[in-house]
Write a protein that holds these residues in place. Sequence first.
Motif, PDB file in Angstrom:
ATOM      1  N   GLY A 102       7.404   0.841   7.250  1.00  0.00           N
ATOM      2  CA  GLY A 102       8.535   1.083   6.605  1.00  0.00           C
ATOM      3  C   GLY A 102       8.789   2.223   6.491  1.00  0.00           C
ATOM      4  O   GLY A 102       9.275   3.107   7.343  1.00  0.00           O
ATOM      5  N   PHE A 103       8.792   3.510   5.367  1.00  0.00           N
ATOM      6  CA  PHE A 103       9.891   4.663   4.716  1.00  0.00           C
ATOM      7  C   PHE A 103       8.275   5.705   5.581  1.00  0.00           C
ATOM      8  O   PHE A 103       8.241   6.690   5.865  1.00  0.00           O
ATOM      9  CB  PHE A 103       9.400   4.925   3.975  1.00  0.00           C
ATOM     10  CG  PHE A 103      10.883   3.552   2.870  1.00  0.00           C
ATOM     11  CD1 PHE A 103      12.181   3.717   3.696  1.00  0.00           C
ATOM     12  CD2 PHE A 103      10.350   2.733   1.735  1.00  0.00           C
ATOM     13  CE1 PHE A 103      13.115   3.331   2.619  1.00  0.00           C
ATOM     14  CE2 PHE A 103      11.099   1.548   1.364  1.00  0.00           C
ATOM     15  CZ  PHE A 103      12.852   1.999   1.790  1.00  0.00           C
ATOM     16  N   GLU A 149      12.327  -9.384   4.178  1.00  0.00           N
ATOM     17  CA  GLU A 149      13.521  -9.961   4.619  1.00  0.00           C
ATOM     18  C   GLU A 149      13.979  -9.141   5.339  1.00  0.00           C
ATOM     19  O   GLU A 149      14.494  -7.693   5.449  1.00  0.00           O
ATOM     20  CB  GLU A 149      14.160 -10.983   3.881  1.00  0.00           C
ATOM     21  CG  GLU A 149      13.715 -11.863   2.802  1.00  0.00           C
ATOM     22  CD  GLU A 149      13.292 -13.193   4.204  1.00  0.00           C
ATOM     23  OE1 GLU A 149      14.440 -13.420   4.419  1.00  0.00           O
ATOM     24  OE2 GLU A 149      11.981 -13.427   3.610  1.00  0.00           O
ATOM     25  N   PRO A 150      14.822  -9.555   6.438  1.00  0.00           N
ATOM     26  CA  PRO A 150      15.471  -8.433   7.802  1.00  0.00           C
ATOM     27  C   PRO A 150      16.302  -7.644   6.702  1.00  0.00           C
ATOM     28  O   PRO A 150      17.130  -8.602   5.996  1.00  0.00           O
ATOM     29  CB  PRO A 150      16.386  -9.996   8.715  1.00  0.00           C
ATOM     30  CG  PRO A 150      15.684 -10.933   8.152  1.00  0.00           C
ATOM     31  CD  PRO A 150      14.469 -11.192   6.858  1.00  0.00           C
ATOM     32  N   GLY A 151      16.492  -6.926   7.425  1.00  0.00           N
ATOM     33  CA  GLY A 151      16.970  -5.981   6.420  1.00  0.00           C
ATOM     34  C   GLY A 151      16.353  -4.800   6.202  1.00  0.00           C
ATOM     35  O   GLY A 151      16.302  -3.104   5.605  1.00  0.00           O
ATOM     36  N   SER A 152      15.221  -5.269   5.550  1.00  0.00           N
ATOM     37  CA  SER A 152      14.117  -4.344   4.470  1.00  0.00           C
ATOM     38  C   SER A 152      13.484  -3.087   5.294  1.00  0.00           C
ATOM     39  O   SER A 152      13.228  -3.889   6.382  1.00  0.00           O
ATOM     40  CB  SER A 152      13.331  -5.469   3.721  1.00  0.00           C
ATOM     41  OG  SER A 152      12.746  -6.057   4.521  1.00  0.00           O
ATOM     42  N   ALA A 175       1.028  -1.078   0.540  1.00  0.00           N
ATOM     43  CA  ALA A 175      -0.206   0.103   0.097  1.00  0.00           C
ATOM     44  C   ALA A 175       0.970   1.018   0.264  1.00  0.00           C
ATOM     45  O   ALA A 175       0.470   2.220  -1.057  1.00  0.00           O
ATOM     46  CB  ALA A 175      -1.258  -0.069   1.711  1.00  0.00           C
ATOM     47  N   PHE A 176       1.834   1.029   0.979  1.00  0.00           N
ATOM     48  CA  PHE A 176       2.858   2.930   1.031  1.00  0.00           C
ATOM     49  C   PHE A 176       3.851   2.597  -0.100  1.00  0.00           C
ATOM     50  O   PHE A 176       3.901   3.788  -0.701  1.00  0.00           O
ATOM     51  CB  PHE A 176       3.448   2.494   2.774  1.00  0.00           C
ATOM     52  CG  PHE A 176       2.255   2.601   3.333  1.00  0.00           C
ATOM     53  CD1 PHE A 176       1.276   3.213   3.255  1.00  0.00           C
ATOM     54  CD2 PHE A 176       2.559   2.996   4.693  1.00  0.00           C
ATOM     55  CE1 PHE A 176       0.421   3.233   4.433  1.00  0.00           C
ATOM     56  CE2 PHE A 176       2.249   2.791   5.693  1.00  0.00           C
ATOM     57  CZ  PHE A 176       0.694   3.091   5.661  1.00  0.00           C
TER      58      PHE A 176
END
Length: 342
Positions: free
Chosen positions: A336-337, A325-328, A313-314
């Motif tokens: 997220g952002f 995954e880890p790090g994303s 969605a974003f």
Amino acid sequence: MRIAIVGAGTTARHHVEALRALDDRVEIVAGVDSVDGDAGHAAAFCAGHGIPYAGTDLKKALADAAPDLVHVCAGDPLEPVSAALAGGAHVLVEPPPALSLRGLDDLDAAQAPGGPYVAMVFPHRFGPGPRRLRDLVATGALGRPLLALCHTTWWRERGGLLTGPGTYHLDLLVSVLGGWTEIQAAAHRLARPGRAEDVSLAHVTFANGAVASIVTSVLSPREESHVRFDLERASVELTRVRGHGDHWRVTPAPGHEKAVLAAWNAHTDGGRRGLPAQVADVVSSVRAGTPPPVSPAAARDTVRLVAGIYAAAFTGHLVAPAGLEPGSAFYERMEGFGPPWA
């Protein structure tokens, strides 16, 4: 068994009611709430429910009241869960079970081999209806799953719905259909103030080939939850209208009426449902020294689905599990952002 409750709101009250419905070997010994450092919330809650110990500091409550099991019913779970485990108590956690995939993995890693353990509250996995549906899907009695609808349309003063009201029903979806392979989604902030979304819509493809439409809203005066599974030989649906309880219904496909109804009715319909059923199972597991349902690992597909809907969605892009995954960004933080309107 000695129980402590973290939180003093409606959810905590539901947990008290579920525990009090069990046998007299369960005792609620402490209530903890630290909103704004005000001791009045915990004091009022404990006085109203006959709980002997009220406090604002879980670590002190663990030392003073020595609970075997802590129900976390408010706030970011990571700190109270970590404190309870360090204090030797098992934990039952209300959604959101974690504020990110990283947080969930941290909760999983915080458990020591042999316990104490962490369990996530996902009540729609429990009771006769969900168990009957999962059994019939697993055995193929209803045919292949094709389409699912998961609509949580509620009325709330604030948004942030996927880590709140929508999570229970998403978990039921995942517990029946399994892992997903891709998500398209949109989120909107239409009427509620703040940073969070108040409406989201998603199209999800599952590994078994089934597709699902997910709608979650906090803008709906007629509060209803509706989860429906269309399979080759039947439609099975759960509907819950605020104040009227849960209703399961099965509709056979033409030509399959006798076999479908016989399979559905072969299962018993007695016993506890929802939260009381899960609380009873958790208490039994803790008494037996076995991992209680639902572990952080068992909840991971559900939390990853929530993260995937936010990511799709974003960002406006099709999302696959490999993108979380880890790090994303959407592994580290559920949003997220951040939402596009921010």
